[in-house]
Design a protein around this motif. Sequence first.
Motif, PDB file in Angstrom:
ATOM      1  N   LEU A 164      -0.658   9.468   4.637  1.00 30.56           N
ATOM      2  CA  LEU A 164       0.280   9.081   4.007  1.00 30.56           C
ATOM      3  C   LEU A 164       0.823  10.053   3.252  1.00 30.56           C
ATOM      4  O   LEU A 164       0.184  10.780   2.493  1.00 30.56           O
ATOM      5  CB  LEU A 164      -0.250   7.687   3.175  1.00 30.56           C
ATOM      6  CG  LEU A 164       0.899   7.020   2.434  1.00 30.56           C
ATOM      7  CD1 LEU A 164       1.831   6.446   3.273  1.00 30.56           C
ATOM      8  CD2 LEU A 164       0.337   6.018   1.318  1.00 30.56           C
ATOM      9  N   SER A 165       2.196  10.296   3.356  1.00 24.34           N
ATOM     10  CA  SER A 165       2.962  11.360   2.777  1.00 24.34           C
ATOM     11  C   SER A 165       4.594  11.047   2.531  1.00 24.34           C
ATOM     12  O   SER A 165       4.615   9.877   2.982  1.00 24.34           O
ATOM     13  CB  SER A 165       2.841  12.653   3.478  1.00 24.34           C
ATOM     14  OG  SER A 165       3.416  12.566   4.623  1.00 24.34           O
ATOM     15  N   ARG A 168      -4.991   5.549  -5.829  1.00 23.63           N
ATOM     16  CA  ARG A 168      -6.457   5.785  -4.877  1.00 23.63           C
ATOM     17  C   ARG A 168      -7.399   5.740  -5.938  1.00 23.63           C
ATOM     18  O   ARG A 168      -8.456   5.322  -5.965  1.00 23.63           O
ATOM     19  CB  ARG A 168      -6.186   6.967  -4.259  1.00 23.63           C
ATOM     20  CG  ARG A 168      -5.375   6.815  -3.153  1.00 23.63           C
ATOM     21  CD  ARG A 168      -5.145   8.125  -2.267  1.00 23.63           C
ATOM     22  NE  ARG A 168      -4.530   8.042  -1.099  1.00 23.63           N
ATOM     23  CZ  ARG A 168      -4.065   9.022  -0.233  1.00 23.63           C
ATOM     24  NH1 ARG A 168      -4.406  10.248  -0.538  1.00 23.63           N
ATOM     25  NH2 ARG A 168      -3.674   8.742   0.939  1.00 23.63           N
ATOM     26  N   PHE A 204      -2.598   3.087   1.288  1.00 25.12           N
ATOM     27  CA  PHE A 204      -2.825   4.233   0.377  1.00 25.12           C
ATOM     28  C   PHE A 204      -4.082   4.662   0.799  1.00 25.12           C
ATOM     29  O   PHE A 204      -4.560   6.047   0.746  1.00 25.12           O
ATOM     30  CB  PHE A 204      -3.047   3.755  -0.978  1.00 25.12           C
ATOM     31  CG  PHE A 204      -4.118   2.720  -1.234  1.00 25.12           C
ATOM     32  CD1 PHE A 204      -5.488   3.431  -1.766  1.00 25.12           C
ATOM     33  CD2 PHE A 204      -4.133   1.428  -1.191  1.00 25.12           C
ATOM     34  CE1 PHE A 204      -6.426   2.512  -1.982  1.00 25.12           C
ATOM     35  CE2 PHE A 204      -5.021   0.399  -1.431  1.00 25.12           C
ATOM     36  CZ  PHE A 204      -6.549   1.255  -1.818  1.00 25.12           C
ATOM     37  N   ILE A 255       3.192   1.462   0.292  1.00 20.12           N
ATOM     38  CA  ILE A 255       2.341   2.340  -0.345  1.00 20.12           C
ATOM     39  C   ILE A 255       0.866   1.565  -0.564  1.00 20.12           C
ATOM     40  O   ILE A 255      -0.147   2.236  -0.339  1.00 20.12           O
ATOM     41  CB  ILE A 255       3.028   2.925  -1.493  1.00 20.12           C
ATOM     42  CG1 ILE A 255       4.044   3.978  -1.015  1.00 20.12           C
ATOM     43  CG2 ILE A 255       2.022   3.876  -2.318  1.00 20.12           C
ATOM     44  CD1 ILE A 255       4.716   4.712  -2.350  1.00 20.12           C
ATOM     45  N   GLU A 256       1.063   0.571  -1.570  1.00 14.22           N
ATOM     46  CA  GLU A 256      -0.115  -0.379  -1.847  1.00 14.22           C
ATOM     47  C   GLU A 256      -0.962  -0.895  -0.803  1.00 14.22           C
ATOM     48  O   GLU A 256      -2.302  -0.984  -0.652  1.00 14.22           O
ATOM     49  CB  GLU A 256       0.201  -1.496  -2.619  1.00 14.22           C
ATOM     50  CG  GLU A 256       0.918  -1.140  -4.063  1.00 14.22           C
ATOM     51  CD  GLU A 256       1.615  -2.109  -4.847  1.00 14.22           C
ATOM     52  OE1 GLU A 256       1.777  -3.129  -4.167  1.00 14.22           O
ATOM     53  OE2 GLU A 256       1.944  -1.964  -5.897  1.00 14.22           O
ATOM     54  N   LYS A 312       7.230   0.504  -2.395  1.00 12.78           N
ATOM     55  CA  LYS A 312       6.188   0.322  -3.167  1.00 12.78           C
ATOM     56  C   LYS A 312       5.001  -0.556  -2.415  1.00 12.78           C
ATOM     57  O   LYS A 312       3.719  -0.267  -2.566  1.00 12.78           O
ATOM     58  CB  LYS A 312       6.428  -0.484  -4.460  1.00 12.78           C
ATOM     59  CG  LYS A 312       5.201  -0.633  -5.556  1.00 12.78           C
ATOM     60  CD  LYS A 312       5.877  -1.064  -6.873  1.00 12.78           C
ATOM     61  CE  LYS A 312       4.498  -1.282  -7.755  1.00 12.78           C
ATOM     62  NZ  LYS A 312       4.016  -2.460  -7.403  1.00 12.78           N
ATOM     63  N   TYR A 348       1.961   8.635  -8.334  1.00 18.05           N
ATOM     64  CA  TYR A 348       1.427   7.127  -8.297  1.00 18.05           C
ATOM     65  C   TYR A 348       0.510   7.055  -7.115  1.00 18.05           C
ATOM     66  O   TYR A 348      -0.309   6.132  -7.155  1.00 18.05           O
ATOM     67  CB  TYR A 348       2.840   6.461  -7.740  1.00 18.05           C
ATOM     68  CG  TYR A 348       2.854   4.838  -7.343  1.00 18.05           C
ATOM     69  CD1 TYR A 348       2.626   4.081  -8.567  1.00 18.05           C
ATOM     70  CD2 TYR A 348       2.687   4.440  -6.050  1.00 18.05           C
ATOM     71  CE1 TYR A 348       2.351   2.901  -8.414  1.00 18.05           C
ATOM     72  CE2 TYR A 348       2.283   3.082  -5.928  1.00 18.05           C
ATOM     73  CZ  TYR A 348       2.174   2.310  -6.988  1.00 18.05           C
ATOM     74  OH  TYR A 348       2.003   1.012  -6.758  1.00 18.05           O
ATOM     75  N   LEU A 349       0.740   7.741  -5.950  1.00 19.40           N
ATOM     76  CA  LEU A 349      -0.393   7.433  -4.898  1.00 19.40           C
ATOM     77  C   LEU A 349      -1.940   7.843  -5.277  1.00 19.40           C
ATOM     78  O   LEU A 349      -2.797   7.123  -5.157  1.00 19.40           O
ATOM     79  CB  LEU A 349      -0.173   8.249  -3.652  1.00 19.40           C
ATOM     80  CG  LEU A 349      -0.980   8.347  -2.465  1.00 19.40           C
ATOM     81  CD1 LEU A 349      -1.202   6.725  -1.963  1.00 19.40           C
ATOM     82  CD2 LEU A 349      -0.367   9.234  -1.344  1.00 19.40           C
ATOM     83  N   PHE A 403       6.198  10.154  -6.389  1.00 13.89           N
ATOM     84  CA  PHE A 403       5.449   9.373  -5.317  1.00 13.89           C
ATOM     85  C   PHE A 403       3.982   9.937  -5.335  1.00 13.89           C
ATOM     86  O   PHE A 403       3.240   9.039  -5.185  1.00 13.89           O
ATOM     87  CB  PHE A 403       6.130   9.593  -4.004  1.00 13.89           C
ATOM     88  CG  PHE A 403       5.200   9.742  -2.760  1.00 13.89           C
ATOM     89  CD1 PHE A 403       4.753   8.260  -2.675  1.00 13.89           C
ATOM     90  CD2 PHE A 403       4.664  10.569  -2.000  1.00 13.89           C
ATOM     91  CE1 PHE A 403       3.909   7.895  -1.594  1.00 13.89           C
ATOM     92  CE2 PHE A 403       3.837  10.331  -1.117  1.00 13.89           C
ATOM     93  CZ  PHE A 403       3.459   8.940  -0.856  1.00 13.89           C
ATOM     94  N   ILE A 404       3.795  11.233  -5.265  1.00  8.42           N
ATOM     95  CA  ILE A 404       2.285  11.525  -5.216  1.00  8.42           C
ATOM     96  C   ILE A 404       1.552  11.192  -6.449  1.00  8.42           C
ATOM     97  O   ILE A 404       0.341  10.986  -6.376  1.00  8.42           O
ATOM     98  CB  ILE A 404       2.412  13.302  -5.164  1.00  8.42           C
ATOM     99  CG1 ILE A 404       0.867  13.874  -4.715  1.00  8.42           C
ATOM    100  CG2 ILE A 404       2.760  13.919  -6.318  1.00  8.42           C
ATOM    101  CD1 ILE A 404       0.472  13.298  -3.138  1.00  8.42           C
TER     102      ILE A 404
END
Length: 791
Positions: free
Chosen positions: A708-709, A744, A703, A699-700, A696, A739-740, A736-737
Amino acid sequence: MIGKAARSVQQAGFQQQSLFHQCTICIIRTPQHACIGSGHLQRGMYSGMKKKKRWFYRSLFSYLPIFLIVISVLFVIFITVLSENAKDSTLKANEAISVQIAQSVDNMLKTIDKVAINHIMTDGAVANFYNSNGVYSIYSANQILNSIISGLPEVESIYLVRFSDDLVLSNNKFLDLQSFADRNFIESRRNSEEIMYWSGKRNYTNPLHPYAKEVVTLARKVPLTGISKGLFVVNIRVAAISDMVSHMSNSNVNRIDLKDRRGEVIYSNAKSGADTLKGSDKYLSHSTLSYTGWSIESGINKEFSTGLFSDFPLLWAVLGLFTIVAGSLLIIHVTLINYKPIESIIGRINEKILPANSELLGKSGLDEMHYISLAIERLLQNENEYESKQKENQAIIRKHLFVELLEGVQYFHMNECQRDLNRIGINWSFRFLSLLVLEIDKYADFCSNYSAKDQYLMKFVLLNVVQEMADSQGINSWAEYVDSSRLGIMVFVNTCEHSGQAEDLILSVCTNALSWANKNLNFTFTIGFGGVTNQAEAIPRLYKNVTETLQYKSVLGRSRVITRKDLPEQSRSDIFHYVQMARSTARSYRFGEANWEQSYLDLMEMLKKHLLGMEDIKKVLQYLLSYLDREMNELPESLQDRWKESASHELHYFLAHFELLEEFKENAMLVLQSTYHLVLSQRECSQNHDLVQDVKRYIESNFSNPDLSLNQLSNEFKLSNRYLSKLFKDSFGEKFIDYLVKLRVERAKQLLLDTNEPVQNVAVKVGYLHPFSFIRVFKKIAGTTPGDFRR
């Protein structure tokens, strides 16, 4: 004011009975029922009453025992108080003597100690005795001892002990320690660490005398500081201390015991050993000598305490008995005089009573008061019934007309209003007219704390108090309950020259009413003020203004007056911004972010700061709970069930029943914190908690990287795509996608609001290389395009 309110409660109780018990039997009075049918019946009943005289004897035997008891009690109290005052004075004098004796004994012993210290510190002869073994040093020290004894008559003897050769110098003799009579005492002090010591009472044998004497002893080590070289010992006669104490106290009255630090008696003026007091609870005062630590315990001798006021003069007893007998005879005489009017009333009732009630009045065992009571009840019953129905009808008409005026069903001109309302007791003449609505705070608690009857009485008291306060200011008022929790009040002002003066006068009455309620009632209320007008046709507009002001009680607070001046300039605000804050708060809460509490508090503070009305506040809070329900549904099933069964239910209950925004904020915060810690603890118990938190945070932090994948994350953390996706989904209830994308979009919203950069630049900064892709995703999540969102 409170007395009038109490009378209002009584009137309210009567009106309530008339409202709920309208089936009372009504007896119609007619002229032909004004007299009794038979003279024989009259004479029979009246003669029977004369024979019984039950009320006369009841009065006599009610007052006479009370008189006897009161006089007897007062007589005993007089004797007791007189005796207690004398005892109290004696006890205070005893305590003062005890303190004085303690100070005197302390001063005497302290003086002796100061003499000893002075010689130890300044006298060369004493110092030479401890530092030299010569004969001259012994002779010089002996001369000093003799001079001290001659100057202190309380001292029995003084001796010096030198540890270097165990030599003792005492009263013109010097001896070896082994042959000295007081050797045990010296040995006990030799190894002690105390520099100064006062002993209790002990026996001491002077080398110059063949018999022992009772002394208390001061032992000081020499020198005062450093290594001890010997002792300076002073023996004070107990007899000297006893003489001083006995001269300062009265042995016939005061009981004095002087004790050492171990509680052993040094001196006591008890007449015999059997008279010794045992137990500190039997002493009346206790004083501690600050210097020696001894104590003085004092009391009253048993003989003096027992004899104090034990013989009361016979004259007083005879005088008291005479007073009781004279008072009893006077009560009998006064009772006979007071009974004559009752006999007269009974005679008149026999002449006027209705024949229909003869069977009731002829019952055996009926005393005078019951006889009179039945007659009065029959005479007043019809009048009460008639007045009750009149009041009920008038109250219904008044309330119906009041509501019609508020709702604008009838629009009266001045003359019409005055003509119609004067018929029901309303003074409609006014120069200025105002409308108030008094709303009971926490009405649900009010209903739960009071029974239906008590609620009615409290409301009736409230109505009368407000009207009486208005009357005290020269203001006419008309008050009716418009619903269960709101009291509408029309105020008519004739004494003011302009509307501003009238408004100030009305607001002062409101303030006084609130102050009175806070002091005398267990509940509070809030007053809405609709303004001032000089036209009756404006009443519906004033009522609309009042109801609007009360909408803002949730943010302005309760137990106060709310006017139009307290409201924001716009009656409604755009709540879109608050909805966005609610959504962001719910999302932060679901992901366990530390800033969710601050986000929640910021939302509540914004609602309060911008003075939203109750409807708008409830709408925003409804959005907040909806978003929380939606977000928590993404969590594992165990947490979903806990949220639905407990937290969500409680939050919706608070939303439905809160009155002040601050109350909802505090109650909801407790529920959210409890559930948050439960979710957090369950996540931390998971074996993969640290790994998920690392993912997490990664990702933060990344992002904004377009590359990023899920594959990149798999390579970074050495996990398969499928396992990592499942792990993320189980922990946060979201792919995941998804949340991303939401992360953003939230960052893009901040950039759009806080900066002036073009949409293309914003898209690149949040990880989108193509603006079209960014706009499509933004609109899907936010419901609007980036440009519209910024505008």
